[in-house]
Design a protein around this motif. Structure first.
Motif, PDB file in Angstrom:
ATOM      1  N   ASN A   1      19.625   5.275 -30.039  1.00  0.00           N
ATOM      2  CA  ASN A   1      19.260   6.869 -30.221  1.00  0.00           C
ATOM      3  C   ASN A   1      19.055   7.466 -31.350  1.00  0.00           C
ATOM      4  O   ASN A   1      18.035   8.216 -31.211  1.00  0.00           O
ATOM      5  CB  ASN A   1      20.535   7.449 -29.381  1.00  0.00           C
ATOM      6  CG  ASN A   1      20.902   6.885 -27.975  1.00  0.00           C
ATOM      7  OD1 ASN A   1      19.813   6.396 -27.061  1.00  0.00           O
ATOM      8  ND2 ASN A   1      22.049   6.627 -27.736  1.00  0.00           N
TER       9      ASN A   1
ATOM     10  N   THR B   1      14.000  13.824 -22.785  1.00  0.00           N
ATOM     11  CA  THR B   1      15.121  13.045 -22.548  1.00  0.00           C
ATOM     12  C   THR B   1      14.314  11.775 -21.532  1.00  0.00           C
ATOM     13  O   THR B   1      14.888  10.604 -21.716  1.00  0.00           O
ATOM     14  CB  THR B   1      15.970  13.725 -21.410  1.00  0.00           C
ATOM     15  OG1 THR B   1      15.357  14.404 -20.275  1.00  0.00           O
ATOM     16  CG2 THR B   1      16.688  14.824 -22.317  1.00  0.00           C
TER      17      THR B   1
ATOM     18  N   ALA C   1      15.226   8.015 -22.768  1.00  0.00           N
ATOM     19  CA  ALA C   1      15.885   7.004 -21.819  1.00  0.00           C
ATOM     20  C   ALA C   1      15.055   5.809 -21.683  1.00  0.00           C
ATOM     21  O   ALA C   1      15.675   4.620 -21.598  1.00  0.00           O
ATOM     22  CB  ALA C   1      16.097   7.526 -20.374  1.00  0.00           C
TER      23      ALA C   1
ATOM     24  N   GLN D   1      16.374   1.901 -23.043  1.00  0.00           N
ATOM     25  CA  GLN D   1      16.319   0.642 -22.046  1.00  0.00           C
ATOM     26  C   GLN D   1      15.281  -0.185 -22.808  1.00  0.00           C
ATOM     27  O   GLN D   1      15.588  -1.534 -22.878  1.00  0.00           O
ATOM     28  CB  GLN D   1      15.902   1.235 -20.686  1.00  0.00           C
ATOM     29  CG  GLN D   1      16.038  -0.056 -19.743  1.00  0.00           C
ATOM     30  CD  GLN D   1      15.163  -0.094 -18.420  1.00  0.00           C
ATOM     31  OE1 GLN D   1      14.102   0.432 -18.585  1.00  0.00           O
ATOM     32  NE2 GLN D   1      15.642  -0.694 -17.276  1.00  0.00           N
TER      33      GLN D   1
END
Length: 441
Positions: free
Chosen positions: A334, A346, A350, A354
């Motif tokens: 992150n 965001t 995300a 992943q």
């Protein structure tokens, strides 16, 4: 006496690998610095443009490495066998070959930059930024390729420390110039690509210290049968070219697939992962290239036990790197993503998060594959080196990413890379075991 010889070989291995890994990580920061500064200065469109243009750099880099690694491998073998005149001719042939091949890239910049930009999938607001980056990189192809060649030969001529210094000088200058050109001077994408393109020129200036020194074995000597000699050294370096060129082809394929699945935002997420991947891969490439002079010299002198030990050292080190790198990225993904996500998107965070968790599992196998391909080049088993490079670059990855993206969407895209490297690693283990068995008979 044997323990002393083992310790000496291991110390030499660590010296070459440490210098080369440090230099290669620095070299990989060419593109990472562009990614970071472009993401912060030009936003998602700039990041998308960079990711669409950068595969062409892989072809330039790979072509330079093909001449450099192939020529330097032959140079070390000839030096170990006492053929100094032949070694000098090999150096001359490699330089000429790189300059001739680079002219094709310059021609593409002059005549086909717009067509090539369209072919890479750029359109709308990112077209012009992609075209500018692409054109300048192509025009500087002779500098990039000549730098690759001279780096390889200086390392094989007993100066791994100077090779490291040259790579770091180029990389640090790129980072400084990136900042100056993009922010205070406001030169945008043009400033970023000029900063990157000046880096190999600065690196070559540092390398000239070795070329001009009295202890250098790198003198020009008129080559005999230059076409045949050039073909021979290119065949030894073919696996290096395939690894880099395939990386470019794979990036282009991933870009098109991800554009169809997630649009420009998906390409931006892949851009973060691909550029982090370049840095991580450089660690394994540095380990392999640092081992190459020792492997080639041992092969030229017929020391099979030394070849086995150096290969074992390299693979063990690569596996240790793999565990450490994956653990760090899993924990720090992150904060790392936030460096490139200036707008705090965001969805982008995300998707990239992943991707890191899935995509980077491949690096448990990548090091073994890269080292094994270089190993087979060093012992003049070009066919096996070529096979491994083709498997991980084109034969497996392209079909797998197309199939898995249709079955599992973005998850399939991320997992296609680990699946490819795992299958290639299984083949590499089989090839290496067969080679050692053949040497014992």
């Amino acid at each position: 006496m044997k323990r002393s010889a083992d310790t000496s070989l291991f110390s030499t291995f660590l010296k070459y690998v440490l210098f080369n890994v440090t230099g290669m990580v620095g070299l990989s920061c060419y593109i990472l610095a562009d990614t970071l500064f472009i993401a912060r200065g030009l936003g998602p469109d700039g990041l998308t443009a960079l990711n669409l243009a950068i595969p062409v750099y892989s072809f330039i880099h790979g072509t330079g490495l093909m001449a450099g690694m192939g020529g330097a491998t032959r140079y070390s073998i000839q030096k170990a066998a006492g053929s100094n005149a032949a070694a000098r001719r090999t150096f001359t042939t490699a330089v000429i070959t790189a300059l001739v091949l680079s002219s094709a890239f310059v021609l593409a910049a002059v005549l086909g930059d717009r067509a090539l930009t369209s072919l890479l999938g750029a359109g709308g607001s990112v077209f012009e930024m992609t075209r500018i980056y692409l054109k300048i990189i192509l025009l500087f192809a002779p500098a990039f390729m000549l730098n690759n060649v001279v780096l390889c030969f200086v390392r094989n001529d007993g100066s791994p420390n100077l090779s490291m210094a040259a790579m770091l000088a180029g990389s640090f200058s790129n980072i400084i110039l990136d900042y100056v050109f993009i922010f205070p001077l406001g030169m945008g994408i043009f400033g970023a690509v000029i900063a990157t393109s000046l880096a190999p020129v600065i690196s070559l200036a540092v390398l000239s210290l070795h070329l001009l020194s009295s202890r250098s074995g790198l003198q020009f000597e008129r080559p005999a049968h230059i076409v045949r000699s050039s073909a021979g050294l290119l065949s030894l370096g073919l696996s290096s070219f395939i690894a880099e060129a395939a990386s470019g082809i794979v990036m282009i394929t991933f870009n098109f697939i991800i554009l169809s699945l997630k649009g420009n935002l998906g390409v931006a997420a892949y851009g973060i992962i691909a550029n982090l991947s370049l840095v991580v891969t450089s660690i394994y490439t540095g380990t392999a290239q640092g081992s190459q002079p020792l492997l080639s010299e041992a092969h030229g002198a017929g020391r099979q036990d030394s070849i086995r030990r150096v290969y074992t050292y390299a693979v063990t080190l690569a596996l240790g790197f793999s565990v450490m790198i994956y653990g760090l990225l899993a924990l720090l993904r992150n904060p790392v993503i936030s460096l490139f996500n200036q707008n705090k998107d965001t969805a982008l965070a995300a998707m990239a998060g992943q991707g890191i968790l899935l995509y980077f599992t491949a690096f448990l196998f990548v090091g073994v594959n890269i080292i094994s391909a270089i190993f087979f080049s060093c012992v003049e088993q070009a066919r096996l080196s070529f096979t491994l490079a083709m498997m991980r670059g084109l034969v497996l990855l392209l079909p797998l990413v197309i199939l898995m993206s249709r079955l599992f969407g973005m998850t399939g895209v991320w997992l296609s890379f680990p699946a490819t490297e795992l299958l290639t690693c299984a083949a590499a283990v089989i090839f290496v075991r067969r080679y050692w068995k053949k040497q014992r008979t």
